[in-house]
Design an enzyme around this catalytic site. Sequence first.
Site, short mmCIF file in Angstrom:
data_model
loop_
_atom_site.label_atom_id
_atom_site.label_comp_id
_atom_site.label_asym_id
_atom_site.label_seq_id
_atom_site.Cartn_x
_atom_site.Cartn_y
_atom_site.Cartn_z
N PRO B 171 0.64 -1.17 -0.19
CA PRO B 171 -0.07 0.01 0.18
C PRO B 171 0.90 1.03 0.10
O PRO B 171 1.09 1.81 1.20
CB PRO B 171 -0.76 -0.19 1.23
N PRO B 173 0.81 4.43 -0.90
CA PRO B 173 0.61 5.83 -0.25
C PRO B 173 0.67 5.79 1.38
O PRO B 173 1.03 6.99 1.90
CB PRO B 173 -0.95 5.85 -0.75
N ASP B 174 0.33 4.68 1.80
CA ASP B 174 0.57 4.43 3.42
C ASP B 174 2.01 4.93 3.80
O ASP B 174 2.18 4.99 4.94
CB ASP B 174 0.08 3.17 4.02
N MET B 175 3.02 4.45 2.86
CA MET B 175 4.33 4.47 3.34
C MET B 175 4.75 5.97 2.99
O MET B 175 6.00 6.29 3.22
CB MET B 175 5.00 3.54 2.21
#
Lengths: 415, 403
Positions: B171, B173-175
């Site tokens: 995922p 964008p979570d990073m």
Amino acid sequence: MPPTNAAGLPLSRYRVLDLTNEIGFLCGRILGDLGADVIKVEPPGGDPARNHGPYYHDDVDPEKSLYWYAYNYNKRSVTLDLSQPPGRDVFARLAAEADFIVETGTPGRMEALGLGYEELRAANPRLLMTAITPFGQTGPYHEYKADDIVAVAVGGLMNLCGDEDREPLRIGVPQAYALAGAQAAAGTMIAHYQRLMTGQGAYVDVSMQEAVANALPATQLEWFVSKEVTRRGDRHPYGGRMTRGTFPAKDGFVASHLFWGVGPGARMKGLAQWIKDTGQETTIGDVDFTKVTGFSITQEQVDNWEEEMSSFFSRFTKAEIYREALRRRAFVFPVSTPADLAEDPQLKARDFFKPVEHPDLGSVIDYPGPFCGFSETPLSIRRPPPLIGEHNAEIYEALGYSRQQLNDLKKAGVI
Amino acid sequence: MAGQLPLEGVKVADFSWAYAGPIATKQLAIFGAQVVKIETHSRPDSVRIALPFIGKPSRNSSAVFGNFAPSKLSISLNLNMPEAVAVARRLAAWADVVVENFSAGQMATWGLDYARIRESNPGVIMLSSSQQGQTGPTASHPGLGGMLQALAGFNHFTGYPDRGPRGPSIPYPDMIAPWFSIVAIIAALEHRQRTGEGQYLDLSQLEASLQFLAPAVLDYSANGRAGERRANASDEAAPHNAYRCRGDDRWCAISVRSDEEWRAFRGVVGDPAWAGEPRFASLADRIEHAGELDELVSEWTGEREAEEVMRLMQEGGVPAGVVANGRDLHQDPQLRHREHFAMVDHPRMGTIPVDAPAFRILGTPPDIQPSPSLGQHNEMVCRELLQISPEEYQTLLDQGIFS
């Protein structure tokens, strides 16, 4: 255009000297976005990172790099040749009054110039210096070189991208530079908070390789725990089977996914009902996915359901699909192109893209807006990216140099 | 002996779960902030049950949780009970910073939206990190980080020209969001210190992600160019690819930009006849014939270990790097030198490797302590931080609010 005045913004009291190329210039921009007075210190002729495309109207010109623009607004620019002693003297004067220095020179370069952290701190104990390099300041690889593709390789991101029967892939827009710049900004702010408490500056050593490694949630743990090497692939393991994440639409692709199990299975409801409502023959519409487990189904069943999703989505355009997915709360998103983003209903409603006037080009370019909404100190693009040395006169005169002295420095090729 | 940590004294009520919020609060916690993670048994943080587990699978044995929750305190509150919600509100009143990443609107159902937290805590800083922001027509649309990655456009630019879009199987964008969250929180803390004023931080992971695609946004706006999938091809370098090396699925990335690097590259590969051919003379020539060049380079790399290719290239002055998998990351001499994996002794999991941040603040190493078990600090948080009396704490226990 919003005012160039940063008054009221969180970092408006501070000055940043930004000696970064592509692997760090997002860091300086973030500090600028927060209100700091960021001065890009470029060698005469300009930051070599200005030579990265794409370019405005494809005109290969260091003052027309869109890549550079994207990460260098909210900054002013001076030119300064640090390889000449008079240039180093000017820099020492700038550094004596600066609050932050962000630099991306090869390890040891600043020290070799007599401008290392220890020297500069002697004159300015509050100075906070952030150094961003491909591998860090010390260690067996500290002199190794890396651009984006090498950094996403050694940091592990590349191995998670692409198909098993082909070469690993990089994301088509450089990510390692952005990961390094953003994480450098986070580290810089943490050190800055410490300075607020103690009055003492700090030196922050940032590794682009580690910035990439920090973008992987579980890869290193999968090896550590089970000695398993994660394989890239178009399909990935999910609930004991292999599943896919993108499907063709009429005019491009959409991202969606099969879900099953007690909790996640409920996510199929929106899509299942939608397929039913269109009258398409369906098996997805008749399955209660909350009762499905990876053990109760075969890979062939998964393939068949995905085939059904594929043929369903390919009947519609991305925009039609997303509109209906929003209405039905179905887990489906478009694979956006920049054209789709420009028309995205959410980004429009939030007024995200900001027109930035480029007087030198006689043109207005839309930029992505702020990285975060601040209710009391909203961020903005206060000034466009600078031309090379655009602010030499105003900055050096404010530092106490006379016109005559500046002319002499210019003749000597120092500025 | 560690000195004072940078964020000591900063109090964080952390309602966040999964990745985007917890990765941000991890950095705050290891640099000294007191981070209280508010969780619940009935719906545990998805990362508490994320693979891989160490030992018997349980809510306290996910290595991923161990990596993302070090140095945090945990309180378990059953937020279906009004008495538990009352304790959560007291934590929000205690905090300098409240962090959450639920779907937009969820916090309001507990009376824990910014407007109401501010009634009891006027200077509070609250960060909501959500997929698409708190306002706008799609604010509450459900999705996963991997899908948001597609919406942001990463997949559009990634893939082989003859196949569909691809993207990293994480995922992504979570990073990205956590680093912007940290910056925003600390900037807000400084603003508050100067003015006494708190604020609400509305972080859209989509908008944060677009910072990472900004050059492509400008290319479309200025040039009308929408971009495309080009595998690893570049307008600025050739060779510029991952090259197959000896062994099973072993690869080394090599990038040759300038003529100087090309000369160095020729030296490393022993200056074979093909390297001197006119079709590879200038950078423009090499880019035009990148496909042919890739095949020739692969012949050379295919006979060597990826590590050897990297070493020979780098010693010759050519940027190159092994396409690292999990094993390579653990064996990487540079990551070892940097002690990137902090080996933390966890009472249930034994020793686990926790990713250190990419930044080292000289003289101020982070303090990376084991992740908490679910509800490990119920009593400590209530008694010491919220100053709840022994009698009242017993009542809360009897009511079962920590279940």
